[in-house]
Structure formats: C-alpha cells, structure tokens
Design an enzyme around this catalytic site. Structure first.
Site, short mmCIF file in Angstrom:
data_model
loop_
_atom_site.label_atom_id
_atom_site.label_comp_id
_atom_site.label_asym_id
_atom_site.label_seq_id
_atom_site.Cartn_x
_atom_site.Cartn_y
_atom_site.Cartn_z
N SER A 250 0.84 -1.20 0.00
CA SER A 250 0.00 0.00 0.00
C SER A 250 0.87 1.24 0.00
CB SER A 250 -0.90 0.01 1.23
OG SER A 250 -0.11 0.29 2.37
N LYS A 251 0.23 2.38 0.01
CA LYS A 251 0.90 3.69 0.02
C LYS A 251 2.01 3.76 1.07
CE LYS A 251 -0.55 6.92 -2.77
NZ LYS A 251 0.54 7.06 -3.72
N ARG A 252 1.77 3.11 2.20
CA ARG A 252 2.75 3.14 3.28
C ARG A 252 4.12 2.66 2.82
NH1 ARG A 252 2.27 -0.57 6.98
NH2 ARG A 252 0.61 -1.62 5.82
N GLY A 254 5.54 3.34 0.12
CA GLY A 254 6.06 4.23 -0.92
C GLY A 254 5.01 4.36 -2.01
N GLU A 260 3.53 6.99 -10.74
CA GLU A 260 4.32 7.67 -9.70
C GLU A 260 5.79 7.24 -9.76
OE1 GLU A 260 3.03 7.80 -5.47
OE2 GLU A 260 1.06 7.46 -6.38
#
Ligand code: GLU
Length: 487
Positions: A250-252, A254, A260
């Site tokens: 997940s976003k956590r 990176g 992106e």
C-alpha cells in the site's frame, strides 16, 4: 497441434494503475510474447459507480512507458453491452439464470442475520424458484410495481468444480458453498463475472493470467463457461505482492501507482526487470534481465505459489545499476526533464543542453533515481547557496585557520590562467602542503564553500565546471560568513 496463445490484461478503471496490476499485465504480456502469441487490453468498465476519471489514460500510459505493447484493444466493456445481454438471455432460456426481486433492504437484513448466526455470507436463494413460468403472477406483479430485478446464476447445489491452475495445481471448490451470484445488475450492466467470461470467450483468450485474489471467481467462471456452452480457457493465478513487512502493498510502502514510479525517476527498463522478478525467477541468482531476456526465459511453470515481496531497496539498487549502464547522452536526455521540472521556476529556461552535458558525467555515478539529479547538482545551477557555516570548518581546524586557508586559496586561484581540473589539482595539493594542512582539510573547506555540500563529485572537476568567477565569488561569501562567526 499448436494453438495461438492469446492473453489479455483486463483492468477495471477504478483507480490509478497499481504496480501489482502492472505486474499482472507484464506476466500476461511476457507469456504471449514468449509464445509468439497475441496480447490484448480490455477495460472492464461495467461498474459505473467506481469509474475514476483519468484512470484509463493512466493505465495505458503505464503500459506504454514499460514498453508493454498490445496487439488488440483497448476494448471497452461498456461498449459491448449487447453481447452480455444476449448471453444472459441464453442462460435464462436454458434455466441457468433467474431474476431476483429482493430489495436492497431485504438483502441487508439477510446479511446482518448471517453475521449474527455466524454462517457464511451469500444470497439465500429466495427468488430461485420464482421463475416466470413457475409463478408468472408474482414476478409480473413485481415488475409492474416498478422493481427492477437483477439476474442471478443458478448454482448447482451438489458436486464440486475442479480445475488445473497452471501455477496452483489442482483446485477444488464445493458448489454448495458458492452463492447464486449476480450476472446482470439492476442498472442493466453486467457484473464482472458475466462480462469477463463472455469476453474471454469472444476474444479467444487461451490463458487467463491474473492475480490470486480472483481465484475464488474461477470456479464460478468455469460453471458459467459450461452453462454458456463455451470451453473454459486455462487459468494461471499469480501470487500476491506484499510490502517488506509482509502486509498488503500500500501507500505506506512508498509509491504504488506505476506512473508515480515514472515521475520519481525510475527507468522503465529497471522497473520492468524488477516487476518481472516479483513472483518469477529463472534460477536463484540471476537478477538482471533485459526485456528480450525476460521474453526468452519467461514461463508460468517458474512462477512461484508463495507471495512475492516488493523490496524498494532492491528496486533502488537495480535502478542505479540501469542508470550507470546508460550512455552519457542517453542519461543526459533522460535527466534533462527532471532538472527542467525541479529547478526553481525563476531560473532561466531553456536550460543549456551543453552545460547540463558537462554536469551529467559527474552525477550519473551517484544517482539512483532520475528524480535525485536536481538535488545532486543544484549548486551548478542556482546562484545562492544555503548552508550551515560550521560545515566550512573541518576536523582539526578553527574558524581562524579556515579563514586563513580560504584567503590564501582565493588569492592563488585568482592568479590562475587556466581553470581546469588538472591545474586545480596541482595547485591545491601543493597549497595544502604549504599551509601545513591535510589535503582533506583544505579540500573539505573549499568543497563546502563552492557547493554548500559536504559530499559531491570530485572537487576539481566540480570547480572547473563552476568556473573561476563563480568559485571565487562563493569563496568570498564563505569568508564573509566565517568572519561574521568569528566576531
Ligand atoms: N477487472 C479485473 C481486475 O480489475 C480483471 C480480473 C481478471 O483478469 O479476470 O483485475
């Protein structure tokens, strides 16, 4: 008989393309390319409520960026509704599907009740025997009362559905544990299950390669293929991708969207290589693969059953390796847009290509990401340096001895006729000796003075690019700062 392999990537445009989803695309693409088959892209956009604007463009951009070209498509399921309706009618006519008039409220109550009783969730088949022929009045009444039904698949209540997954081996699901899932929603759109099966058949997909989360859908799909009179394709469910702490990526951890990564300055060839090893390997040692090598060596047999770990450090290492492999021109060309984007907007544009070309040889060795290039070379571009004055004073030196050393250096540099790296080296080494300083002490002070940094590419080359005038001005400024400090 050899069959022509046809694979597809079938994303739902419900968000920006997650690296996990792109890994799925990559494996389907590699498999098709390895076998000289076809790879196609199909956008599964039948969930109107979850569509995200810009998602399709981002998905296609992500694929193109990695060089994953497609032979057909993109197809859009929202433009193929007629096909799904025809299939639905066929299922109804064969007694394999039925209309369900249960209201959302009733379904909600049913769900709550199931949770309370701790029984597996799923539709309780309330409308299963309510077919038009069985009780024409009731269904007729409901339709005139304005209730738009959904269409459900009539699951066999006995037996098992089994299939051979290329990666997971023999898979068995008990039919009685699967509920009568929805085929057509009340808005007239098909569900994922119906549209996916109809399209995989119509598009003559031979191998369905997708993420493991879809494994429970596979038996439903197989029953659906059979009910529609189609032959099911082969299935290969790819292992999950987890973050380094073994939780869902997940976003956590990176960035997660492929675009992106591109924007941070990962190279597509490094990303491709890295994603190729998320769940696949040739042996337990080879780490670096070009696109051609991946195509040549890829096989579903060597895809692992266990989850793959997304190790950002490894990705960064790999990206650094690929950056160093680029020719200087190529690196310069790729670094240029990052400099252009990240250097202060008030700086003069366009940047000078010739000037950038002098700097990139010094940076290429050090950058792991193209996005780091600006940070690593700022002092070549901006006029004002902003650093802590104490950084000028090296180990074993004082403010006074630094002032003295820089004063002498400034005078000597001023006398120089040629300001190139060799001349600077000869001069500064002998100067350090004369000043009874270690080379590192003098060079350290000088490095901070001319760059504002304590670690940079080789000092003399850096100074030569900066040029005499700018170096002298920066030494002046450093002296001013030191003098302020000493009073
Ligand atoms: N639309 C599904 C997804 O978003 C496709 C799954 C499949 O490949 O069958 O992943």
């Amino acid at each position: 008989m050899t069959i022509l392999v046809r694979t597809r990537f079938a994303p739902s445009p419900t968000g920006f393309p997650h690296v996990g989803s792109i890994r799925t695309a990559l494996f389907a693409w590699l498999f098709a390319r390895h076998h000289g088959g076809k790879f196609l892209v199909r956008i599964e956009d039948t969930d109107v409520t979850r569509k995200v604007k810009g998602a399709v463009a981002a998905i296609l951009d992500g694929l193109s960026w990695l060089g994953l070209d497609w032979d057909e498509g993109p197809y859009f399921q929202s433009q193929r509704l007629e096909l799904y309706h025809k299939a639905a009618e066929y299922l109804v006519s064969r007694g394999n599907a039925y209309y369900c008039y249960c209201s959302p409220q009733r379904l909600e109550e049913m769900r709550k009740e199931q949770v309370k009783r701790k029984v597996p969730p799923g539709y309780d088949r309330h409308c299963r025997n309510l077919s038009k022929t069985a009780s024409p009045n009731l269904s007729g009444q409901k339709e005139t009362a304005g209730i738009t039904p959904v269409l459900r698949f009539k699951m066999p209540l006995t037996d098992q559905t089994r299939f051979q997954d290329i990666i997971r081996g023999n898979v068995v699901f008990k039919n009685s544990l699967m509920d009568d899932f929805v085929l057509l929603k009340s808005d007239g759109y098909p569900t994922y299950h119906l549209a996916n099966v109809v399209d995989d058949h119509k598009m003559e997909i031979t191998h369905v390669i997708r993420a493991e989360e879809w494994l429970p859908s596979a038996p439903r799909h197989i029953l659906l293929y059979t009910a529609l009179g189609y032959t099911p394709p082969q299935f290969a469910h790819l292992p999950l991708i987890l973050g380094s702490d073994r939780s869902k990526l997940s976003k956590r951890h990176g960035a997660v969207s492929i675009t992106e990564y591109r924007d941070q300055g990962y190279l597509p060839e490094a990303m491709l290589n890295f994603l190729g090893l998320l769940g696949w390997s040739l042996d337990d040692k080879t780490e670096l693969f070009t696109q051609e090598e991946l195509i040549k060596n890829f096989s579903l047999e060597r895809v692992s059953k266990t989850a793959a770990i997304f190790n950002t450090e490894k990705l960064n290492w790999m990206n650094g390796v690929y950056i160093r492999q680029l020719s200087l021109d190529d690196f310069t060309q790729r670094a240029f847009p990052f400099l252009d984007k990240d250097l202060p907007p008030m700086m003069k544009r366009p940047l000078s290509v010739d000037y950038v070309r002098q700097i990139t040889p010094l940076i290429q060795e050090r950058a792991k990401l193209l996005g780091e290039v600006t940070q690593l070379s700022r002092y070549f571009f901006v006029e004002e340096l902003d650093y802590d004055v104490n950084l000028l004073i090296n180990k074993g030196m004082t403010c006074e001895s630094t002032i003295q050393a820089l004063e002498v250096t400034k005078e000597r540099l001023r006398e120089l006729e040629t300001f190139d790296a060799e001349t600077l080296e000869v001069l500064l080494r002998s100067l350090a000796e004369k000043l009874k300083l270690k080379a590192g002490q003098l060079f350290g002070a000088l490095r901070t003075a001319v760059t504002g940094e304590t670690a940079t590419p080789p000092l003399f080359q850096t100074m030569a690019i900066l040029g005499g005038e700018r170096c002298l001005r920066r030494i002046e400024e450093a002296l001013d700062k030191l003098k302020k400090l000493s009073v």
